[in-house]
Write a protein that holds these residues in place. Structure first.
Motif: not given
Length: 256
Positions: A28, A31-32, A166, A196, A199, A202
C-alpha cells in the motif's frame, strides 16, 4: 442456551481486514509512492474491473474524496446490470481487454489499477498485460489465495503483469458464512474497497509530507463543493471523456 463457538461473521470480516493490513501494508505504501509522482507529472490513473469488480471502479471514479485524475477503463459488455450472462462471457472473451486499453491509449506517466479478485479471466489479465507493454505500471488489487483456487482461463494471472500487488486476502469462492461451509455473504467488495481507501489515506499523508496538493473531488453536499469540482472538470474533462459524456452541455451533476 449454549454459546455458538464459531466466529461471527463480523469477527471474520474484521480478521480479514487485519490480514489485509499484514499482507499488503508495505505494498500500500508502495502504491502511494507510485501514484504521487505520476499525478504530479500530469498522469492519469486508469482503473479497470469487470462484473462485480466494477463496484471498485465506481469507488475510484468521480467519488467524493477521491482522485480527480482517474479514468475508468471499461466496456459496456462487462456491466452485469442489463445482461449478467453477457458480462460473464465478455470477461472470459479473449481480445476485449486489449481493445479497451488500445482505445484509451494510456502512456507514461499514467498508472493503471486493475481490480479482480481471482485475476484469472482474460479481460483483467489482458488489460494489465497491455498496460505493462505500454510501460504503464500496474497496481493489481487481487487475492492470490482466491486466484489459486479459481479455474484458469488465461495463460497468466493478473499479478504476473503488476508492478505492485495489493493482496485483499479474499478466500476462494468469496463467501464467508457459515464458517464451516461458506455459501453466502461475499466479502471481496468490502476488502477491496478498504484496500483502496488505505491507498488514498497513505497517498494523502505522502502528499502532505512533500507539500503536494492532490486533485480531489469534494462532495456536492458541502459548501463550496460545486465550485471546487467545476475547476477539476475543466482541468481533466478533456483527458477523461467519461466525466461529461463527450459533451460540455446539459445539467451539472456532482460526485456523491
Amino acid at each position: 442456551m449454549a454459546e455458538d463457538p464459531r466466529p461471527s461473521y463480523p469477527d471474520r470480516v474484521r480478521s480479514l481486514l487485519d490480514e489485509v493490513d499484514t499482507r499488503s501494508g508495505a505494498a500500500i505504501a508502495g502504491a502511494a509512492a507510485l501514484l504521487l509522482p505520476a499525478i504530479e507529472a500530469g498522469g492519469i490513473v486508469h482503473v479497470a474491473g469487470a462484473g462485480h469488480s466494477l463496484a471498485l471502479v465506481f469507488e475510484t471514479f468521480y467519488r467524493a474524496g477521491g482522485l480527480a485524475a482517474v479514468r475508468p477503463l471499461w466496456d459496456p459488455a462487462v456491466l452485469p446490470l442489463d445482461d449478467a450472462l453477457r458480462s460473464t462471457r465478455a470477461e472470459r472473451a479473449e481480445g476485449l481487454g486489449r481493445s479497451v486499453v488500445r482505445a484509451a491509449a494510456p502512456a507514461p506517466p499514467d498508472v493503471a489499477v486493475v481490480f479482480s479478485t481471482s485475476g484469472r479471466n482474460p479481460y483483467p489479465v489482458e488489460i494489465a498485460a497491455e498496460c505493462a507493454a505500454r510501460r504503464v505500471p500496474v497496481i493489481a488489487v487481487t487475492s492470490p489465495r482466491a486466484s489459486r483456487g479459481a479455474a484458469p482461463r488465461a495463460p497468466t494471472v493478473l499479478a504476473d503483469h503488476a508492478t505492485i500487488v495489493l493482496d485483499t486476502a479474499v478466500p476462494p469462492g468469496d463467501v464467508l458464512h457459515p464458517p464451516e461451509a461458506p455459501r453466502t455473504a461475499a466479502v471481496s467488495t468490502v476488502l477491496a474497497a478498504y484496500t483502496w481507501s488505505r491507498v488514498l489515506a497513505e497517498l494523502d499523508d505522502l502528499a502532505v509530507a512533500r507539500g503536494v496538493e492532490l486533485p480531489r473531488w469534494t462532495s456536492a453536499n458541502v459548501p463550496g463543493g460545486d465550485e471546487a469540482n467545476r475547476a477539476l472538470l475543466a482541468r481533466y474533462g478533456d483527458r477523461v471523456p467519461e466525466l461529461e459524456g463527450g459533451t460540455r452541455t446539459g445539467p451539472e451533476v456532482q460526485p456523491g
